[in-house]
Design an enzyme around this catalytic site. Structure first.
Site, PDB file in Angstrom:
ATOM      1  CG  ASP A  73      -0.240  -0.285   2.378  1.00 51.91           C
ATOM      2  OD1 ASP A  73       1.181  -0.360   2.584  1.00 51.91           O
ATOM      3  OD2 ASP A  73      -1.222  -0.499   3.600  1.00 51.91           O
ATOM      4  CG  ASN A 142      -8.116  -0.816  12.175  1.00 46.27           C
ATOM      5  OD1 ASN A 142      -7.243  -1.417  11.764  1.00 46.27           O
ATOM      6  ND2 ASN A 142      -8.535   0.215  11.573  1.00 46.27           N
ATOM      7  CG  HIS A 144      -5.310  -1.634   9.116  1.00 45.91           C
ATOM      8  ND1 HIS A 144      -5.209  -0.384   8.967  1.00 45.91           N
ATOM      9  CD2 HIS A 144      -4.261  -2.206   9.617  1.00 45.91           C
ATOM     10  CE1 HIS A 144      -4.144   0.102   9.567  1.00 45.91           C
ATOM     11  NE2 HIS A 144      -3.427  -1.258   9.773  1.00 45.91           N
ATOM     12  CD  GLU A 149      -8.234   1.630   7.613  1.00 47.26           C
ATOM     13  OE1 GLU A 149      -7.992   0.351   8.432  1.00 47.26           O
ATOM     14  OE2 GLU A 149      -7.751   2.497   7.811  1.00 47.26           O
TER      15      GLU A 149
END
Ligand code: PGA
Length: 258
Positions: A73, A142, A144, A149
């Site tokens: 990413d 979280n 991800h 996400e």
């Protein structure tokens, strides 16, 4: 609740030892298959992986020159030389110190003014390279994976995505304040990642304990993209004791009776 714990990794190790094990798995593949296609990840967790790979290159002659690399990413809207860009991270921690062929190094272009087209180009390049042999992953607090996400669909390909408030908050101190953190990124999709022939998941530190628990023992759900790894047949998990702590406690509890 049925608790499915797919693995019992060796977790009585330090964060650095876990990273070294992950690096050695990458090195073993490269020794077997010189022209392997390797998917790479960024983040604090992975720094020790690159340190070990660089050491193996310098001291043991580990050869990266025939391999192809795809990063997971990149932030949208910051240039490659920005101190927090993943281009810069990869150069500083890895590519500047090894003999990778730069023509075979790929990172999404976060400065493209057409993120959709850039995402499609990236996905196509991975396909044309024959797919990813081994993908290195971390996990966010979280849940991800890359910047997939919570809410990301399992069939997603490389795409542009908004970053969640939690992800942006985690990045705030390194960017010198929340207002400087990009709001979006280009990331490989879950399907792109899950098509990798093999995956290494490395998570260390107590801030990851809840995400690791959800990833390994929770339901397979878009709420925790890491949980999609439960459906992949070839994942090597590397954790230190702190990241694995909540799973270890659950494992030591008696199995609930129906
Ligand atoms: P970290 O990032 O290694 O900096 O904790 C991991 C991630 O967010 O995927």
């Amino acid at each position: 609740m049925t608790m499915i714990i797919p693995i019992r990794p060796d977790v009585s190790i330090s964060a650095n030892q876990a990273a070294i094990k992950a690096a050695r798995e990458i090195a073993d593949l490269l020794r077997e298959k010189l022209n392997a296609v390797i998917g790479l990840a960024t983040g604090g967790t992975q720094v020790a992986v690159y340190r070990e790979l660089v050491r193996m290159h310098k001291e043991e002659g580990l050869d990266f020159s025939h391999a192809t690399f795809f990063n997971l990413d990149e932030f949208i809207g910051i240039p490659p030389d920005h101190p927090q860009s993943f281009h810069r991270y990869m150069n500083e921690h890895f590519f500047n110190h090894v003999n990778a062929n730069r023509r075979h190094v790929h990172i999404p272009n976060g400065m493209s003014n057409q993120p959709l087209a850039e995402s499609a180009r990236y996905e196509r390049m991975i396909k044309e390279a024959g797919g990813i042999d081994l993908q290195l992953l971390g996990i966010g607090r979280n849940g991800h994976i890359g910047f997939c996400e919570p809410g990301t669909f399992p069939n997603s390909k490389t795409h542009a995505t908004a970053l969640t408030p939690e992800t942006r908050k985690d990045a705030a101190s390194s960017f010198g304040g929340l207002r400087h953190v990009p709001k979006s990124a280009i990331t490989m999709g879950m399907a792109t990642i899950l098509r990798s022939k093999r995956i290494i998941m490395l998570a260390t530190g107590k801030t990851k304990a809840k995400a690791v628990e959800a990833m390994l023992t929770g339901p397979v759900t878009r709420d925790c993209p890491g949980s999609f790894l439960q459906g992949h047949p070839n994942v090597s998990y590397y954790f230190d004791q702190s990241a694995y702590a909540r799973v270890a406690i659950a494992q030591s509890m008696p199995t609930p009776q129906p």
